[in-house]
Design a protein around this motif. Structure first.
Motif, PDB file in Angstrom:
ATOM      1  N   ASP A 138      38.539  52.028  44.257  1.00  0.00           N
ATOM      2  CA  ASP A 138      37.493  51.551  43.346  1.00  0.00           C
ATOM      3  C   ASP A 138      37.236  50.055  43.470  1.00  0.00           C
ATOM      4  N   LYS A 139      37.944  49.387  44.371  1.00  0.00           N
ATOM      5  CA  LYS A 139      37.775  47.935  44.501  1.00  0.00           C
ATOM      6  C   LYS A 139      37.131  47.541  45.830  1.00  0.00           C
ATOM      7  N   VAL A 140      36.534  48.518  46.501  1.00  0.00           N
ATOM      8  CA  VAL A 140      35.982  48.296  47.836  1.00  0.00           C
ATOM      9  C   VAL A 140      35.045  47.092  47.875  1.00  0.00           C
ATOM     10  N   ASN A 141      34.202  46.966  46.850  1.00  0.00           N
ATOM     11  CA  ASN A 141      33.200  45.894  46.867  1.00  0.00           C
ATOM     12  C   ASN A 141      33.582  44.682  46.034  1.00  0.00           C
ATOM     13  N   ALA A 142      34.838  44.626  45.599  1.00  0.00           N
ATOM     14  CA  ALA A 142      35.282  43.489  44.802  1.00  0.00           C
ATOM     15  C   ALA A 142      35.619  42.313  45.718  1.00  0.00           C
ATOM     16  N   TYR A 143      35.389  41.106  45.203  1.00  0.00           N
ATOM     17  CA  TYR A 143      35.813  39.910  45.931  1.00  0.00           C
ATOM     18  C   TYR A 143      37.258  39.584  45.550  1.00  0.00           C
ATOM     19  N   PRO A 144      37.975  38.910  46.440  1.00  0.00           N
ATOM     20  CA  PRO A 144      39.379  38.586  46.141  1.00  0.00           C
ATOM     21  C   PRO A 144      39.570  37.932  44.776  1.00  0.00           C
ATOM     22  N   SER A 145      38.630  37.049  44.388  1.00  0.00           N
ATOM     23  CA  SER A 145      38.788  36.354  43.109  1.00  0.00           C
ATOM     24  C   SER A 145      38.713  37.311  41.928  1.00  0.00           C
ATOM     25  N   GLN A 146      38.210  38.526  42.168  1.00  0.00           N
ATOM     26  CA  GLN A 146      38.113  39.495  41.080  1.00  0.00           C
ATOM     27  C   GLN A 146      39.317  40.434  41.037  1.00  0.00           C
ATOM     28  N   LEU A 147      40.270  40.204  41.963  1.00  0.00           N
ATOM     29  CA  LEU A 147      41.423  41.094  42.052  1.00  0.00           C
ATOM     30  C   LEU A 147      42.689  40.378  41.573  1.00  0.00           C
ATOM     31  N   SER A 148      43.653  41.178  41.087  1.00  0.00           N
ATOM     32  CA  SER A 148      44.948  40.611  40.722  1.00  0.00           C
ATOM     33  C   SER A 148      45.732  40.305  41.996  1.00  0.00           C
ATOM     34  N   GLY A 149      46.820  39.567  41.850  1.00  0.00           N
ATOM     35  CA  GLY A 149      47.645  39.224  43.006  1.00  0.00           C
ATOM     36  C   GLY A 149      48.131  40.461  43.753  1.00  0.00           C
ATOM     37  N   GLY A 150      48.612  41.439  42.985  1.00  0.00           N
ATOM     38  CA  GLY A 150      49.117  42.656  43.612  1.00  0.00           C
ATOM     39  C   GLY A 150      48.023  43.392  44.379  1.00  0.00           C
ATOM     40  N   GLN A 151      46.831  43.417  43.768  1.00  0.00           N
ATOM     41  CA  GLN A 151      45.700  44.070  44.443  1.00  0.00           C
ATOM     42  C   GLN A 151      45.313  43.313  45.706  1.00  0.00           C
TER      43      GLN A 151
END
Lengths: 252, 224
Positions: A138-151
Motif C-alpha cells: 500500500d506504500k508503492v506511491n509514497a515518498y520516503p519522507s512519508q514513510l517510517s524508518g522501518g518502512q
C-alpha cells in the motif's frame, strides 16, 4: 561466474586484507571466506572496522594490500568491472539512503530500468511484487519522507532485491530505527536469508544471528578476534574482548 | 511640465523598443548558453578530477574578481590585437555568457555538494554509471538548492547586460544615453530606463520567491 580454477574460492574471499585511514590501520590482516548461501553476522564495538569491512566488498572503500575476491573477481584488478560487479551486490545502509525525490516504487525500479535495462512495465510489476513481499503493497506511491524508518529500510531492502543480487550486505540496518520498528525489518532479512541469499550483516541483533547466521565474526580494533557458530560464540566466547563485548550488549 | 517632456520623449519610443529588444535578446541568448555551460562546468568542478576542478576554480575566481566592464573591454578591444576580430554583439554575448557560466558554475557546484554522500553511495552500490548517478540521483536533488539562487542570478545578469552599452551596442541603457542628449531631463529618461529593466526582471524575482517557497514542500525535487 567462477572459473574452474577458482572453484574453491568462496563467494566473498578476504585474503590478508589491510586498510589504512592515514596512519590508522583500520583493517588488519583480514582473512575470511564466505560461502555461497552463507549468512555471516559481523559484530564488535564501534570503530572496530566492521562497517569498513563490508564496504570494501562493493568498493565503497578500497583496500591497501591483500586480495579481496568477490564472485570470482579480484577487486582492484583492471579486468574487474566494478560497476558490473556492484549490480550483483545489494547494500543496505544504516541510514537507508532512499532517493527522497522518488517514490517507493521508483526507488526500487531505478536501477533495474537504467542498469539492467529491464522494460519499464516489467520492472514496475517486479517492483510492486517486491514491495508487497516486504509488506508495503500500500506504500508503492509514497515518498520516503512519508514513510517510517522501518518502512524506509524495507523499501531499501526491496531496492536491493530488485537487482536480483547474488550477495546482500547490511551495514547496521536496524541501528537507526526506533525499537518497535526493528522486528519488521529483521523479519524481512530473515525471509531473504531463508531464500538462500549470501549475506554479510553488521549488526548487534543477536536474536537475528541465532536465528539465521551460520557464523558470527567478532571484530575489535580492525582485526577478526573470533569467529564461530552463533551457539559457540554466545554461550562460550573464547576471548576476554568478546566476553566483555557480549556482557555489554546482552545486559538488556 | 512633466507632461510636455514625456511628449517630447514619445518620439524616441521606437528607439527605446529596439533597446529593450537588444537587452532582452542579449540576456536571453547569454543566459541560455551560460546556463548550459555553467551546469557543465559545475558538474566538472565537483567531478573528482583535481586538475580540471582547480583550473575551473581559478577561472571562476578570476572572472568573479574582475569588473565586468574590464572583461568586456578585454574581449572587444584587446582580442583584436591578437587577430581575433569580434563584432560588438558577439563580444557582448561572449562576455555575458562567460560571466553567467562562472556564477552558475559555483551555484551548481554548491548544489551538487549539498547532496548527502549517502545518496551517491546508494546509487554507486546499485551499479548506476557516473552519468546515471548525476542525472537520476544527484542533479534532481541539487536543483532544490540551485533553482532559487539561479533565478536570482538571472536578474543580476540581466542588469549586468547594461554594461555592453560601453562597446556601442544599442541596448536599453545606451538608448538612455542617446535620448538624454536630445531631451535634457536625465532624471526622467533614466527613470524610464529603470522601469524597462524592472519590467523584464520583476517576473523573475517573483519566480525566485515562488521557488523558494516551494522548496520546503517538495520531496527533494523542485520543478518550475
Amino acid at each position: 561466474m567462477s572459473t574452474p580454477s577458482q572453484a574453491k574460492t568462496g563467494m566473498i574471499d578476504f585474503r590478508g586484507v589491510n586498510k589504512w585511514f592515514g596512519p590508522l590501520n583500520v583493517l588488519k590482516d583480514i582473512t575470511l571466506s564466505v560461502e555461497p548461501r552463507e549468512v555471516v553476522v559481523v559484530c564488535g564495538p564501534s570503530g572496530s572496522g566492521k562497517s569498513t569491512l563490508i564496504r570494501c566488498i562493493n568498493g565503497l572503500e578500497t583496500i591497501k594490500d591483500g586480495d579481496l575476491i568477490v564472485d570470482g573477481q579480484r577487486l582492484g584488478d583492471p579486468a574487474t568491472n566494478m560497476t558490473l560487479l556492484r549490480t550483483e551486490i545489494g547494500f543496505v545502509f544504516q541510514s537507508f539512503n532512499l532517493y527522497p525525490h522518488k517514490t517507493a516504487l521508483e526507488n526500487v525500479t531505478l536501477a533495474p530500468i537504467h542498469v539492467r535495462k529491464i522494460p519499464r512495465a516489467e520492472a514496475e510489476q517486479a517492483g510492486r511484487d517486491l514491495l508487497a513481499k516486504v509488506g508495503l503493497a500500500d506504500k508503492v506511491n509514497a515518498y520516503p519522507s512519508q514513510l517510517s524508518g522501518g518502512q524506509q529500510q524495507r523499501v531499501a531492502i526491496a531496492r536491493c532485491l530488485g537487482m536480483r543480487p547474488k550477495i546482500m550486505l547490511f551495514d547496521e540496518p536496524t541501528s537507526a530505527l526506533d525499537p518497535e520498528m526493528i522486528s519488521e525489518v529483521l523479519d524481512v532479512m530473515v525471509a531473504v536469508a531463508e531464500e538462500g541469499m549470501t549475506m554479510m550483516v553488521v549488526t548487534h541483533e543477536m536474536g537475528f544471528a541465532r536465528k539465521v547466521a551460520q557464523r558470527v565474526v567478532f571484530m575489535d580494533a580492525g582485526a577478526i578476534v573470533e569467529s564461530g557458530t552463533p551457539e559457540a560464540f554466545f554461550s562460550a566466547p573464547k576471548t576476554d574482548r568478546s566476553r566483555a563485548f557480549l556482557s555489554k550488549i546482552l545486559r538488556h | 511640465m512633466i507632461w510636455q517632456q514625456l511628449q517630447s520623449l514619445a518620439g524616441s519610443y521606437p528607439l527605446a523598443l529596439r533597446g529593450l529588444g537588444m537587452t532582452v535578446m542579449l540576456s536571453l541568448i547569454s543566459l541560455v548558453l551560460g546556463t548550459a555551460l555553467g551546469f557543465g562546468l559545475g558538474i566538472l568542478r565537483t567531478g573528482g578530477n583535481r586538475l580540471i576542478s582547480s583550473v575551473i576554480g581559478a577561472w571562476v575566481d578570476l572572472i568573479r574578481g574582475t569588473p565586468f566592464l574590464v572583461q568586456i573591454f578585454l574581449i572587444f578591444f584587446i582580442l583584436p590585437e591578437f587577430g581575433i576580430e569580434l563584432g560588438a554583439f558577439t563580444a557582448g554575448i561572449i562576455a555575458l555568457t562567460n560571466l553567467a557560466a562562472c556564477f552558475i558554475c559555483e551555484i551548481v557546484a554548491a548544489g551538487i555538494r549539498s547532496v548527502p554522500t549517502g545518496q551517491v553511495e546508494a546509487a554507486l552500490a546499485s551499479g548506476l554509471s557516473r552519468w546515471q548517478r548525476m542525472r537520476q540521483v544527484v542533479l534532481p536533488q541539487a536543483m532544490r538548492i540551485v533553482l532559487p539562487p539561479l533565478v536570482g542570478q538571472y536578474v543580476l545578469l540581466i542588469k549586468d547586460s547594461s554594461v555592453v552599452s560601453a562597446i556601442g551596442l544599442t541596448d536599453l541603457t545606451r538608448v538612455g544615453w542617446l535620448v538624454v542628449q536630445r531631451v535634457p531631463n536625465g532624471l526622467l529618461v533614466f527613470f524610464l530606463v529603470g522601469v524597462g529593466y524592472f519590467i523584464v526582471c520583476y517576473p523573475l524575482i517573483m519566480l525566485a520567491r515562488r521557488l523558494e517557497r516551494r522548496m520546503g514542500q517538495a520531496h527533494g525535487e523542485v520543478q518550475l
